[in-house]
Write a protein that holds these residues in place. Structure first.
Motif, short mmCIF file in Angstrom:
data_model
loop_
_atom_site.label_atom_id
_atom_site.label_comp_id
_atom_site.label_asym_id
_atom_site.label_seq_id
_atom_site.Cartn_x
_atom_site.Cartn_y
_atom_site.Cartn_z
N LYS A 152 -3.36 -9.23 -1.52
CA LYS A 152 -2.50 -7.75 -2.48
C LYS A 152 -2.08 -8.47 -4.21
O LYS A 152 -1.96 -7.13 -4.60
CB LYS A 152 -2.35 -6.73 -2.48
CG LYS A 152 -3.40 -7.01 -1.02
CD LYS A 152 -2.98 -6.08 0.26
CE LYS A 152 -4.74 -5.58 1.47
NZ LYS A 152 -3.88 -4.20 2.05
N LYS A 203 0.82 0.21 -3.40
CA LYS A 203 -0.82 -1.07 -3.05
C LYS A 203 -1.69 -0.86 -2.63
O LYS A 203 -2.39 -1.82 -3.11
CB LYS A 203 0.83 -2.36 -1.96
CG LYS A 203 0.44 -3.44 -1.47
CD LYS A 203 1.25 -3.68 -0.64
CE LYS A 203 0.58 -5.54 -0.24
NZ LYS A 203 1.47 -6.18 0.50
N GLU A 204 -1.42 0.19 -1.83
CA GLU A 204 -2.34 -0.01 -1.39
C GLU A 204 -3.80 1.13 -2.17
O GLU A 204 -5.09 0.42 -1.74
CB GLU A 204 -2.49 1.18 -0.06
CG GLU A 204 -3.76 1.55 0.17
CD GLU A 204 -5.06 2.82 0.32
OE1 GLU A 204 -6.11 2.69 0.28
OE2 GLU A 204 -4.27 3.39 -0.69
N ASP A 262 9.66 -8.60 9.15
CA ASP A 262 10.05 -6.96 9.26
C ASP A 262 11.45 -6.04 10.01
O ASP A 262 11.92 -4.95 9.79
CB ASP A 262 8.43 -6.58 9.54
CG ASP A 262 7.75 -6.03 8.93
OD1 ASP A 262 7.59 -6.67 7.34
OD2 ASP A 262 6.27 -6.27 8.41
N TYR A 276 9.14 -5.34 -6.44
CA TYR A 276 8.84 -5.40 -5.09
C TYR A 276 9.31 -6.30 -4.03
O TYR A 276 9.11 -8.12 -4.90
CB TYR A 276 6.87 -5.34 -4.61
CG TYR A 276 6.59 -5.57 -3.54
CD1 TYR A 276 6.76 -4.74 -2.42
CD2 TYR A 276 5.20 -6.34 -2.90
CE1 TYR A 276 6.06 -5.37 -1.52
CE2 TYR A 276 4.36 -6.25 -1.70
CZ TYR A 276 4.88 -6.19 -0.91
OH TYR A 276 4.10 -5.75 0.45
N ARG A 327 10.47 -2.34 -0.33
CA ARG A 327 9.14 -2.09 0.46
C ARG A 327 8.93 -0.46 -0.33
O ARG A 327 7.78 0.28 0.05
CB ARG A 327 8.75 -1.77 1.75
CG ARG A 327 9.90 -2.49 2.94
CD ARG A 327 8.70 -4.12 2.02
NE ARG A 327 9.40 -5.42 3.30
CZ ARG A 327 8.52 -5.23 4.11
NH1 ARG A 327 8.19 -4.80 4.63
NH2 ARG A 327 9.38 -6.44 5.02
N ASP A 339 -0.37 -12.00 1.29
CA ASP A 339 -1.98 -11.20 2.03
C ASP A 339 -3.33 -10.93 0.78
O ASP A 339 -3.85 -10.19 1.04
CB ASP A 339 -1.87 -9.50 2.25
CG ASP A 339 -0.74 -9.15 0.97
OD1 ASP A 339 -0.44 -9.40 0.22
OD2 ASP A 339 -0.77 -8.01 1.60
N GLU A 382 4.69 -0.19 -0.78
CA GLU A 382 4.05 0.09 0.43
C GLU A 382 4.90 1.49 0.98
O GLU A 382 3.20 2.35 1.44
CB GLU A 382 4.65 -1.00 1.79
CG GLU A 382 4.52 -2.39 1.07
CD GLU A 382 5.67 -2.64 2.30
OE1 GLU A 382 6.02 -2.48 3.73
OE2 GLU A 382 5.34 -4.18 1.98
N ARG A 383 5.54 2.52 0.93
CA ARG A 383 5.79 3.79 0.83
C ARG A 383 5.11 4.58 0.03
O ARG A 383 5.41 6.20 0.63
CB ARG A 383 7.26 4.03 1.40
CG ARG A 383 8.22 3.28 2.11
CD ARG A 383 9.52 3.83 2.74
NE ARG A 383 9.95 3.34 0.87
CZ ARG A 383 10.67 2.64 0.67
NH1 ARG A 383 10.78 1.50 1.54
NH2 ARG A 383 11.70 2.49 -0.35
#
Length: 336
Positions: free
Chosen positions: A296, A214-215, A331, A201, A206, A294, A209-210
Protein backbone atom coordinates in the motif's frame (compact mmCIF):
# COMPACT_ATOMS: atom_id res chain seq x y z
CA UNK A 1 26.78 28.69 -16.84
CA UNK A 2 28.87 26.75 -14.36
CA UNK A 3 30.86 23.91 -15.85
CA UNK A 4 30.85 20.46 -14.24
CA UNK A 5 33.73 19.87 -11.85
CA UNK A 6 33.43 16.11 -12.39
CA UNK A 7 32.38 14.21 -15.47
CA UNK A 8 29.46 12.00 -14.46
CA UNK A 9 28.65 8.83 -16.36
CA UNK A 10 25.76 6.97 -14.70
CA UNK A 11 26.03 3.26 -14.11
CA UNK A 12 24.67 1.22 -17.01
CA UNK A 13 23.14 -1.17 -14.45
CA UNK A 14 21.36 1.55 -12.47
CA UNK A 15 17.89 0.01 -12.81
CA UNK A 16 18.80 -3.60 -12.07
CA UNK A 17 18.49 -3.69 -8.28
CA UNK A 18 15.65 -1.21 -7.78
CA UNK A 19 11.97 -2.06 -7.44
CA UNK A 20 9.49 0.31 -9.13
CA UNK A 21 5.85 0.63 -8.05
CA UNK A 22 2.92 2.33 -9.73
CA UNK A 23 1.57 5.38 -7.91
CA UNK A 24 -1.88 3.98 -7.24
CA UNK A 25 -3.79 3.23 -10.43
CA UNK A 26 -1.73 5.69 -12.49
CA UNK A 27 0.89 4.88 -15.08
CA UNK A 28 3.60 6.70 -13.11
CA UNK A 29 6.13 4.40 -11.48
CA UNK A 30 8.32 5.47 -8.59
CA UNK A 31 11.32 3.71 -7.09
CA UNK A 32 10.53 1.92 -3.83
CA UNK A 33 13.21 4.13 -2.25
CA UNK A 34 13.16 7.83 -3.18
CA UNK A 35 15.59 10.60 -2.22
CA UNK A 36 14.27 13.44 -0.08
CA UNK A 37 16.02 16.83 -0.12
CA UNK A 38 14.60 17.96 3.22
CA UNK A 39 17.63 17.95 5.52
CA UNK A 40 20.89 17.73 3.64
CA UNK A 41 20.66 19.88 0.53
CA UNK A 42 20.58 23.37 2.00
CA UNK A 43 23.40 25.88 2.08
CA UNK A 44 24.90 24.35 5.24
CA UNK A 45 25.90 21.17 3.35
CA UNK A 46 29.04 21.16 1.16
CA UNK A 47 28.15 20.95 -2.51
CA UNK A 48 30.51 18.03 -3.09
CA UNK A 49 28.65 16.00 -0.44
CA UNK A 50 25.34 16.68 -2.21
CA UNK A 51 26.88 15.69 -5.53
CA UNK A 52 28.12 12.34 -4.22
CA UNK A 53 24.72 11.57 -2.69
CA UNK A 54 22.76 12.20 -5.89
CA UNK A 55 25.29 10.27 -7.98
CA UNK A 56 24.92 7.28 -5.66
CA UNK A 57 21.15 7.59 -5.74
CA UNK A 58 20.85 7.65 -9.52
CA UNK A 59 23.51 4.95 -9.99
CA UNK A 60 21.33 2.65 -7.88
CA UNK A 61 18.00 3.30 -9.56
CA UNK A 62 16.67 6.09 -7.34
CA UNK A 63 15.01 8.18 -10.02
CA UNK A 64 12.80 10.34 -7.80
CA UNK A 65 14.11 13.50 -6.10
CA UNK A 66 11.60 15.12 -3.73
CA UNK A 67 11.72 18.78 -2.74
CA UNK A 68 9.59 21.64 -1.42
CA UNK A 69 9.82 25.39 -1.78
CA UNK A 70 10.89 25.87 1.85
CA UNK A 71 13.50 23.10 2.10
CA UNK A 72 16.87 24.38 3.20
CA UNK A 73 18.20 25.97 5.22
CA UNK A 74 17.61 28.68 3.98
CA UNK A 75 14.18 28.25 2.38
CA UNK A 76 14.61 27.79 -1.35
CA UNK A 77 18.21 26.63 -1.12
CA UNK A 78 17.48 22.93 -1.62
CA UNK A 79 15.72 23.69 -4.90
CA UNK A 80 18.53 26.02 -5.92
CA UNK A 81 21.17 23.38 -5.19
CA UNK A 82 19.12 20.69 -6.91
CA UNK A 83 18.83 22.95 -9.94
CA UNK A 84 22.60 23.31 -10.08
CA UNK A 85 23.05 19.55 -9.86
CA UNK A 86 20.49 18.98 -12.61
CA UNK A 87 22.11 21.59 -14.83
CA UNK A 88 25.68 20.40 -14.34
CA UNK A 89 25.23 16.63 -14.33
CA UNK A 90 21.73 15.50 -15.30
CA UNK A 91 20.73 17.63 -18.26
CA UNK A 92 20.82 14.55 -20.51
CA UNK A 93 18.89 12.45 -17.98
CA UNK A 94 15.92 14.74 -17.23
CA UNK A 95 13.47 12.29 -18.77
CA UNK A 96 14.75 9.52 -16.49
CA UNK A 97 13.97 11.56 -13.38
CA UNK A 98 10.84 12.39 -11.42
CA UNK A 99 11.24 15.78 -9.74
CA UNK A 100 8.59 16.82 -7.23
CA UNK A 101 8.11 19.97 -5.21
CA UNK A 102 5.48 21.45 -2.90
CA UNK A 103 3.95 24.63 -1.57
CA UNK A 104 1.81 25.10 1.50
CA UNK A 105 4.05 26.08 4.39
CA UNK A 106 5.38 29.59 4.93
CA UNK A 107 7.84 30.56 2.22
CA UNK A 108 7.79 34.35 2.50
CA UNK A 109 6.25 36.83 4.92
CA UNK A 110 2.83 38.33 4.46
CA UNK A 111 -0.57 36.93 3.52
CA UNK A 112 0.43 35.54 0.11
CA UNK A 113 3.34 33.29 1.02
CA UNK A 114 1.67 30.52 3.01
CA UNK A 115 -1.21 28.00 3.13
CA UNK A 116 -3.40 27.16 0.13
CA UNK A 117 -4.57 30.18 -1.84
CA UNK A 118 -4.44 30.16 -5.63
CA UNK A 119 -2.20 33.23 -5.56
CA UNK A 120 0.37 31.59 -3.28
CA UNK A 121 0.47 28.16 -4.91
CA UNK A 122 0.90 29.36 -8.48
CA UNK A 123 3.42 32.06 -7.56
CA UNK A 124 5.39 29.54 -5.53
CA UNK A 125 5.44 27.06 -8.38
CA UNK A 126 6.86 29.68 -10.72
CA UNK A 127 9.57 30.49 -8.18
CA UNK A 128 10.36 26.80 -7.69
CA UNK A 129 10.74 26.24 -11.42
CA UNK A 130 13.11 29.19 -11.63
CA UNK A 131 15.28 27.87 -8.79
CA UNK A 132 15.26 24.35 -10.28
CA UNK A 133 15.96 25.60 -13.78
CA UNK A 134 13.11 23.48 -15.16
CA UNK A 135 10.14 24.09 -17.43
CA UNK A 136 8.00 21.69 -15.40
CA UNK A 137 8.03 19.43 -12.36
CA UNK A 138 6.70 15.91 -12.53
CA UNK A 139 4.63 16.21 -9.34
CA UNK A 140 3.40 19.40 -7.66
CA UNK A 141 1.97 18.95 -4.17
CA UNK A 142 -0.16 21.04 -1.90
CA UNK A 143 1.94 20.63 1.22
CA UNK A 144 -0.72 20.74 3.95
CA UNK A 145 -4.42 21.13 4.53
CA UNK A 146 -5.68 24.72 4.79
CA UNK A 147 -9.11 25.08 6.41
CA UNK A 148 -8.99 28.85 5.80
CA UNK A 149 -9.15 28.43 2.00
CA UNK A 150 -11.96 26.73 0.09
CA UNK A 151 -10.81 23.29 -1.02
CA UNK A 152 -12.14 24.07 -4.50
CA UNK A 153 -9.75 27.02 -4.78
CA UNK A 154 -6.71 25.00 -3.77
CA UNK A 155 -7.58 22.12 -6.08
CA UNK A 156 -8.29 24.60 -8.87
CA UNK A 157 -4.77 25.97 -8.49
CA UNK A 158 -3.37 22.44 -8.85
CA UNK A 159 -5.49 22.02 -11.97
CA UNK A 160 -4.05 25.21 -13.42
CA UNK A 161 -0.52 23.97 -12.70
CA UNK A 162 -1.20 20.93 -14.89
CA UNK A 163 -3.15 22.80 -17.57
CA UNK A 164 -0.30 25.30 -17.92
CA UNK A 165 2.23 22.51 -18.48
CA UNK A 166 4.16 23.38 -15.34
CA UNK A 167 3.34 20.04 -13.63
CA UNK A 168 2.59 16.62 -15.06
CA UNK A 169 0.84 15.22 -11.98
CA UNK A 170 -0.38 16.59 -8.67
CA UNK A 171 -0.22 15.28 -5.13
CA UNK A 172 -1.45 16.08 -1.64
CA UNK A 173 0.74 16.08 1.45
CA UNK A 174 -0.23 15.87 5.11
CA UNK A 175 -3.94 15.45 4.36
CA UNK A 176 -6.23 13.16 6.34
CA UNK A 177 -8.59 10.57 4.87
CA UNK A 178 -11.85 12.60 4.79
CA UNK A 179 -10.20 15.69 3.27
CA UNK A 180 -8.34 13.52 0.77
CA UNK A 181 -11.63 12.02 -0.37
CA UNK A 182 -13.23 15.43 -0.90
CA UNK A 183 -10.16 16.76 -2.71
CA UNK A 184 -9.96 13.68 -4.91
CA UNK A 185 -13.57 14.12 -6.02
CA UNK A 186 -12.94 17.75 -6.99
CA UNK A 187 -9.79 16.87 -8.92
CA UNK A 188 -11.51 13.98 -10.68
CA UNK A 189 -14.30 16.28 -11.83
CA UNK A 190 -11.67 18.58 -13.35
CA UNK A 191 -9.80 15.60 -14.90
CA UNK A 192 -6.61 16.44 -13.01
CA UNK A 193 -4.04 13.61 -12.75
CA UNK A 194 -3.91 13.37 -8.95
CA UNK A 195 -1.77 10.31 -8.28
CA UNK A 196 -0.10 10.40 -4.87
CA UNK A 197 -0.23 11.40 -1.21
CA UNK A 198 2.82 12.19 0.90
CA UNK A 199 2.60 11.66 4.65
CA UNK A 200 4.70 10.87 7.69
CA UNK A 201 4.58 7.15 8.49
CA UNK A 202 6.82 4.80 10.40
CA UNK A 203 6.62 2.01 12.94
CA UNK A 204 6.25 4.55 15.75
CA UNK A 205 3.96 7.04 13.94
CA UNK A 206 0.72 5.41 12.74
CA UNK A 207 -1.22 8.63 12.10
CA UNK A 208 -2.14 7.63 8.53
CA UNK A 209 -3.71 4.45 9.90
CA UNK A 210 -5.74 6.35 12.51
CA UNK A 211 -6.95 9.26 10.36
CA UNK A 212 -8.04 7.13 7.42
CA UNK A 213 -5.45 8.40 4.96
CA UNK A 214 -3.83 5.06 4.18
CA UNK A 215 -7.11 3.18 3.74
CA UNK A 216 -8.72 5.97 1.71
CA UNK A 217 -5.73 6.37 -0.61
CA UNK A 218 -5.70 2.65 -1.28
CA UNK A 219 -9.47 2.52 -1.88
CA UNK A 220 -9.36 5.47 -4.29
CA UNK A 221 -6.41 4.06 -6.21
CA UNK A 222 -3.98 6.78 -5.15
CA UNK A 223 -0.36 6.23 -4.28
CA UNK A 224 1.25 6.85 -0.90
CA UNK A 225 4.82 7.99 -0.41
CA UNK A 226 6.05 8.24 3.17
CA UNK A 227 8.58 10.46 4.89
CA UNK A 228 10.42 10.14 8.23
CA UNK A 229 10.51 6.34 7.83
CA UNK A 230 13.20 6.01 10.49
CA UNK A 231 11.56 8.41 12.96
CA UNK A 232 14.40 10.91 12.58
CA UNK A 233 16.94 8.20 13.37
CA UNK A 234 15.21 6.52 16.31
CA UNK A 235 14.58 3.42 14.18
CA UNK A 236 18.28 2.81 13.65
CA UNK A 237 21.10 1.47 15.77
CA UNK A 238 22.21 5.03 16.60
CA UNK A 239 20.43 5.23 19.94
CA UNK A 240 20.61 1.68 21.24
CA UNK A 241 23.07 2.78 23.92
CA UNK A 242 21.87 6.34 24.50
CA UNK A 243 22.60 9.61 22.69
CA UNK A 244 25.89 9.72 20.72
CA UNK A 245 27.77 13.03 20.73
CA UNK A 246 27.56 13.31 16.93
CA UNK A 247 23.86 12.40 16.65
CA UNK A 248 21.04 14.58 15.33
CA UNK A 249 19.56 14.85 18.83
CA UNK A 250 22.86 16.15 20.17
CA UNK A 251 23.61 18.80 17.56
CA UNK A 252 20.34 19.67 15.76
CA UNK A 253 17.23 20.08 17.88
CA UNK A 254 14.98 21.31 15.07
CA UNK A 255 13.32 17.96 14.45
CA UNK A 256 14.31 15.58 17.25
CA UNK A 257 14.66 16.45 20.92
CA UNK A 258 16.48 14.55 23.64
CA UNK A 259 13.34 14.25 25.73
CA UNK A 260 11.79 11.83 23.20
CA UNK A 261 14.37 9.19 24.08
CA UNK A 262 12.73 8.05 27.29
CA UNK A 263 13.59 4.77 28.98
CA UNK A 264 10.37 3.29 27.58
CA UNK A 265 11.19 4.40 24.03
CA UNK A 266 14.72 3.10 24.33
CA UNK A 267 13.39 -0.30 25.37
CA UNK A 268 11.06 -0.32 22.36
CA UNK A 269 13.99 0.41 20.07
CA UNK A 270 16.02 -2.42 21.60
CA UNK A 271 13.11 -4.87 21.33
CA UNK A 272 12.53 -3.96 17.68
CA UNK A 273 16.23 -4.33 17.04
CA UNK A 274 16.04 -7.88 18.38
CA UNK A 275 13.38 -8.73 15.77
CA UNK A 276 15.47 -7.15 13.02
CA UNK A 277 18.53 -9.11 14.06
CA UNK A 278 16.60 -12.37 13.92
CA UNK A 279 15.46 -11.41 10.40
CA UNK A 280 19.07 -10.82 9.36
CA UNK A 281 18.46 -7.09 8.97
CA UNK A 282 19.52 -3.91 10.66
CA UNK A 283 16.79 -2.04 12.50
CA UNK A 284 16.79 0.61 9.75
CA UNK A 285 16.42 -2.02 7.03
CA UNK A 286 13.52 -3.63 8.86
CA UNK A 287 11.80 -0.28 9.42
CA UNK A 288 11.94 0.51 5.69
CA UNK A 289 10.90 -3.01 4.71
CA UNK A 290 7.94 -2.84 7.11
CA UNK A 291 6.56 0.21 5.30
CA UNK A 292 6.63 -1.65 1.98
CA UNK A 293 5.42 -5.05 3.15
CA UNK A 294 1.69 -4.76 2.35
CA UNK A 295 1.93 -3.10 -1.07
CA UNK A 296 0.00 0.00 0.00
CA UNK A 297 3.06 2.27 0.18
CA UNK A 298 4.37 3.23 -3.25
CA UNK A 299 7.72 4.61 -2.16
CA UNK A 300 9.65 5.50 0.98
CA UNK A 301 11.45 8.84 1.12
CA UNK A 302 14.85 8.69 2.76
CA UNK A 303 17.37 11.37 3.54
CA UNK A 304 21.11 10.88 3.46
CA UNK A 305 24.17 12.76 4.66
CA UNK A 306 26.56 10.36 2.94
CA UNK A 307 26.32 7.83 0.09
CA UNK A 308 26.64 4.72 2.26
CA UNK A 309 23.38 5.56 4.00
CA UNK A 310 21.56 5.26 0.66
CA UNK A 311 23.18 1.92 -0.08
CA UNK A 312 22.17 0.68 3.36
CA UNK A 313 18.59 1.84 2.80
CA UNK A 314 18.36 0.09 -0.57
CA UNK A 315 19.42 -3.09 1.22
CA UNK A 316 15.97 -3.16 2.84
CA UNK A 317 14.49 -4.22 -0.50
CA UNK A 318 16.13 -7.63 -0.25
CA UNK A 319 13.42 -8.77 2.18
CA UNK A 320 10.08 -6.98 2.58
CA UNK A 321 8.15 -10.09 3.60
CA UNK A 322 7.05 -10.47 7.23
CA UNK A 323 5.42 -13.36 9.03
CA UNK A 324 2.15 -12.74 10.85
CA UNK A 325 3.96 -13.29 14.13
CA UNK A 326 6.63 -10.70 13.26
CA UNK A 327 3.96 -8.13 12.38
CA UNK A 328 2.04 -8.90 15.56
CA UNK A 329 5.16 -8.53 17.67
CA UNK A 330 6.16 -5.23 15.98
CA UNK A 331 2.72 -3.83 16.72
CA UNK A 332 2.82 -5.10 20.29
CA UNK A 333 6.15 -3.38 20.91
CA UNK A 334 5.59 -0.11 19.05
CA UNK A 335 2.01 0.56 20.13
CA UNK A 336 2.37 -0.18 23.84
Amino acid sequence: MLEPTTVYTPSSKRYDAMTYNHAGDSGLQLPAISLGFWHNFGDTTPYDAMRRIVFTAFDNGITHFDLANNYGPEPGSAEKNCGRLLREYFRHHRDELVISTKAGYEMWQGPYGDLGSRKYLLASLDQSLERLGLDYVDIFYHHRMDPSTPLEETMGALATAVDSGKALYVGLSNYDGPTLEKASAILAEMHVPFVINQNRYNIFDRTVERNGLKETANRLGKGLITFSPLAQGLLTNRYLDGIPADSRIAHDGRFLHADVLTDARLQQIRDLNDIARRRGQTLAEMALAWLLHDGKVTSVLVGASRPQQLLDDIGALRDTTFSDEELRRIDEISLR
